[in-house]
Design an enzyme around this catalytic site. Structure first.
Site, PDB file in Angstrom:
ATOM      1  N   ARG A 191      -7.944  -1.718  -0.690  1.00  0.00           N
ATOM      2  CA  ARG A 191      -7.260  -1.532   0.297  1.00  0.00           C
ATOM      3  C   ARG A 191      -7.907  -0.055   1.051  1.00  0.00           C
ATOM      4  O   ARG A 191      -7.883   0.182   2.188  1.00  0.00           O
ATOM      5  CB  ARG A 191      -5.764  -1.400   0.589  1.00  0.00           C
ATOM      6  CG  ARG A 191      -5.313  -2.900   0.581  1.00  0.00           C
ATOM      7  CD  ARG A 191      -3.905  -3.168  -0.195  1.00  0.00           C
ATOM      8  NE  ARG A 191      -2.678  -2.336   0.459  1.00  0.00           N
ATOM      9  CZ  ARG A 191      -1.831  -1.981  -0.173  1.00  0.00           C
ATOM     10  NH1 ARG A 191      -1.491  -2.394  -1.429  1.00  0.00           N
ATOM     11  NH2 ARG A 191      -0.782  -1.381   0.372  1.00  0.00           N
ATOM     12  N   ARG A 204       5.369  -5.645  -4.199  1.00  0.00           N
ATOM     13  CA  ARG A 204       4.452  -6.359  -3.377  1.00  0.00           C
ATOM     14  C   ARG A 204       3.038  -6.921  -4.127  1.00  0.00           C
ATOM     15  O   ARG A 204       2.576  -5.942  -4.919  1.00  0.00           O
ATOM     16  CB  ARG A 204       3.935  -5.612  -2.094  1.00  0.00           C
ATOM     17  CG  ARG A 204       4.449  -5.891  -0.838  1.00  0.00           C
ATOM     18  CD  ARG A 204       4.409  -4.930   0.318  1.00  0.00           C
ATOM     19  NE  ARG A 204       2.903  -4.870   0.601  1.00  0.00           N
ATOM     20  CZ  ARG A 204       2.369  -4.056   1.347  1.00  0.00           C
ATOM     21  NH1 ARG A 204       3.250  -3.257   2.126  1.00  0.00           N
ATOM     22  NH2 ARG A 204       1.227  -3.650   1.856  1.00  0.00           N
ATOM     23  N   ARG A 258      -6.000  -0.889  13.502  1.00  0.00           N
ATOM     24  CA  ARG A 258      -6.614  -0.634  12.149  1.00  0.00           C
ATOM     25  C   ARG A 258      -8.101  -0.778  12.085  1.00  0.00           C
ATOM     26  O   ARG A 258      -8.733  -0.392  11.287  1.00  0.00           O
ATOM     27  CB  ARG A 258      -5.954  -1.774  11.079  1.00  0.00           C
ATOM     28  CG  ARG A 258      -5.291  -1.153   9.996  1.00  0.00           C
ATOM     29  CD  ARG A 258      -5.020  -2.377   9.080  1.00  0.00           C
ATOM     30  NE  ARG A 258      -4.527  -1.920   8.046  1.00  0.00           N
ATOM     31  CZ  ARG A 258      -3.256  -1.864   7.456  1.00  0.00           C
ATOM     32  NH1 ARG A 258      -2.088  -1.865   8.132  1.00  0.00           N
ATOM     33  NH2 ARG A 258      -2.945  -1.592   6.359  1.00  0.00           N
ATOM     34  N   ARG A 304       5.669   1.465  -5.839  1.00  0.00           N
ATOM     35  CA  ARG A 304       6.725   1.261  -4.966  1.00  0.00           C
ATOM     36  C   ARG A 304       7.270  -0.180  -5.202  1.00  0.00           C
ATOM     37  O   ARG A 304       7.000  -1.159  -5.667  1.00  0.00           O
ATOM     38  CB  ARG A 304       5.744   0.907  -3.531  1.00  0.00           C
ATOM     39  CG  ARG A 304       6.487   0.366  -2.512  1.00  0.00           C
ATOM     40  CD  ARG A 304       5.672   0.835  -1.316  1.00  0.00           C
ATOM     41  NE  ARG A 304       4.599  -0.332  -1.194  1.00  0.00           N
ATOM     42  CZ  ARG A 304       3.717  -0.161   0.011  1.00  0.00           C
ATOM     43  NH1 ARG A 304       4.164   0.515   1.076  1.00  0.00           N
ATOM     44  NH2 ARG A 304       2.868  -1.006   0.155  1.00  0.00           N
ATOM     45  N   LYS A 356       3.897   5.507   6.154  1.00  0.00           N
ATOM     46  CA  LYS A 356       4.113   5.088   7.531  1.00  0.00           C
ATOM     47  C   LYS A 356       5.441   4.238   7.785  1.00  0.00           C
ATOM     48  O   LYS A 356       6.402   4.420   8.696  1.00  0.00           O
ATOM     49  CB  LYS A 356       3.102   4.398   8.351  1.00  0.00           C
ATOM     50  CG  LYS A 356       1.527   4.917   8.048  1.00  0.00           C
ATOM     51  CD  LYS A 356       0.380   3.982   8.849  1.00  0.00           C
ATOM     52  CE  LYS A 356       0.064   2.894   8.032  1.00  0.00           C
ATOM     53  NZ  LYS A 356      -0.332   3.016   6.529  1.00  0.00           N
TER      54      LYS A 356
HETATM   55  P1  ADP Z   1      -0.545  -0.847   4.045  1.00  0.00           P
HETATM   56  O1  ADP Z   1      -0.570  -0.028   5.121  1.00  0.00           O
HETATM   57  O2  ADP Z   1       0.426  -0.154   2.905  1.00  0.00           O
HETATM   58  O3  ADP Z   1      -1.874  -1.319   3.306  1.00  0.00           O
HETATM   59  P2  ADP Z   1       0.609  -3.096   5.354  1.00  0.00           P
HETATM   60  O4  ADP Z   1       1.987  -3.728   5.120  1.00  0.00           O
HETATM   61  O5  ADP Z   1       0.567  -2.145   6.603  1.00  0.00           O
HETATM   62  O6  ADP Z   1       0.348  -2.133   4.190  1.00  0.00           O
HETATM   63  O7  ADP Z   1      -0.611  -4.037   5.478  1.00  0.00           O
HETATM   64  C1  ADP Z   1      -0.615  -4.959   4.448  1.00  0.00           C
HETATM   65  C2  ADP Z   1      -1.850  -6.032   4.412  1.00  0.00           C
HETATM   66  O8  ADP Z   1      -1.861  -6.736   5.779  1.00  0.00           O
HETATM   67  C3  ADP Z   1      -3.242  -5.285   4.849  1.00  0.00           C
HETATM   68  O9  ADP Z   1      -3.813  -4.905   3.455  1.00  0.00           O
HETATM   69  C4  ADP Z   1      -4.031  -6.252   5.775  1.00  0.00           C
HETATM   70  O10 ADP Z   1      -4.430  -7.405   4.874  1.00  0.00           O
HETATM   71  C5  ADP Z   1      -2.976  -6.983   6.627  1.00  0.00           C
HETATM   72  N1  ADP Z   1      -2.692  -5.998   7.887  1.00  0.00           N
HETATM   73  C6  ADP Z   1      -1.859  -5.350   8.223  1.00  0.00           C
HETATM   74  N2  ADP Z   1      -2.177  -4.849   9.536  1.00  0.00           N
HETATM   75  C7  ADP Z   1      -3.250  -5.357   9.856  1.00  0.00           C
HETATM   76  C8  ADP Z   1      -4.341  -5.035  10.983  1.00  0.00           C
HETATM   77  N3  ADP Z   1      -3.885  -4.582  12.004  1.00  0.00           N
HETATM   78  N4  ADP Z   1      -5.237  -5.830  11.052  1.00  0.00           N
HETATM   79  C9  ADP Z   1      -5.656  -6.751  10.126  1.00  0.00           C
HETATM   80  N5  ADP Z   1      -4.889  -6.830   8.900  1.00  0.00           N
HETATM   81  C10 ADP Z   1      -3.761  -6.218   8.959  1.00  0.00           C
END
Ligand code: ADP
Ligand code: ZN
Length: 216
Positions: free
Chosen positions: A171, A160, A88, A127, A13
């Site tokens: 995750r 990360r 999410r 990554r 994404k």
């Molecule tokens: P990825 O999609 O690769 O897991 P992101 O950078 O989008 O990585 O998200 C990293 C972390 O940030 C998630 O594991 C979560 O803890 C938090 N996070 C991101 N977006 C949300 C959301 N919409 N609601 C709750 N937590 C979120």
């Protein structure tokens, strides 16, 4: 054009959303990036969010919902935005509906990106991200020319904290239980499209452009 990209962690994404934003002048709104910049600043919100992010759990809805509204209506979102990492779960999706209605903002496409689990794990564990410009590399598939160094800006590359085996597994589980139900939530809509996100990056991007149809 206002676009929502959703799909599992590691599906691309961020990579594809950034490219779309650069090519068409859309504002990228990546929830994970917004949260990581709060963590970096050491704000109260960042400290709170970090405890969830470190273990791969979702940050509480009230926190993320509160962060997204100002971005969607920002001046630089006028040409369109690419929302990635939000919503999410269904609670967040419903909060988004209210927010959009309140500001008379319309979503043009909801794109689901999919790839199988082995691909996701492999992408996440290899990554590397530039600490200066945020650009993403992969140890094997798209390594930087000079090890540890960003091709675009010379910044230092890092892995990360949550891209380690245990947290990746958590995750992906959180994705299945909390985010995957959004497929049912969105798939009946005319705006919904699904894109195969495995394979070559340029091919995925072409499929994404096709799914978006005519971009204005
Ligand atoms: P990825 O999609 O690769 O897991 P992101 O950078 O989008 O990585 O998200 C990293 C972390 O940030 C998630 O594991 C979560 O803890 C938090 N996070 C991101 N977006 C949300 C959301 N919409 N609601 C709750 N937590 C979120
Ligand atoms: Zn860089």
């Amino acid at each position: 054009m206002n676009i929502i990209l959703f799909g599992p962690p590691g599906v691309g994404k961020g990579t594809q959303g950034t490219r779309l934003s650069e090519d068409y002048g859309f504002l990228p709104i990546a929830m994970g990036d917004l949260l990581r910049s709060e963590v970096k600043e050491g704000s109260d919100l960042g400290l709170k969010a970090k405890t969830y992010m470190d273990v791969g759990a979702l940050v509480p809805d009230a926190v993320v919902i509160g962060m997204i509204e100002s971005r969607i209506v920002a001046d630089d979102a006028a040409k369109g935005f690419v929302l990635d990492g939000f919503p999410r779960n269904v609670v967040q999706a419903e909060a988004l509906v209210d927010m959009l209605a309140k500001h008379a903002v319309l979503i043009d496409r909801v794109v689901f990106m999919q790839a199988n689990k082995a691909v996701l794990v492999e992408r996440l564990s290899g990554r590397l991200i530039c600490s200066a410009c945020g650009f993403g590399f992969h140890r094997h598939h798209s390594p930087p020319e000079k090890e540890g160094c960003c091709d675009r800006c010379g910044g230092t590359l890092y892995q990360r904290d949550d891209d380690c085996e245990d947290v990746i597994e958590s995750r992906l589980k959180v994705y299945v239980t909390q985010t995957a139900p959004l497929l049912d939530y969105y798939s009946g809509s005319d705006l919904f499209r699904s894109v195969d996100a495995e394979g070559d990056l340029d091919d995925i991007y072409s499929r994404l452009q096709q799914a978006l149809g005519e971009i204005n």
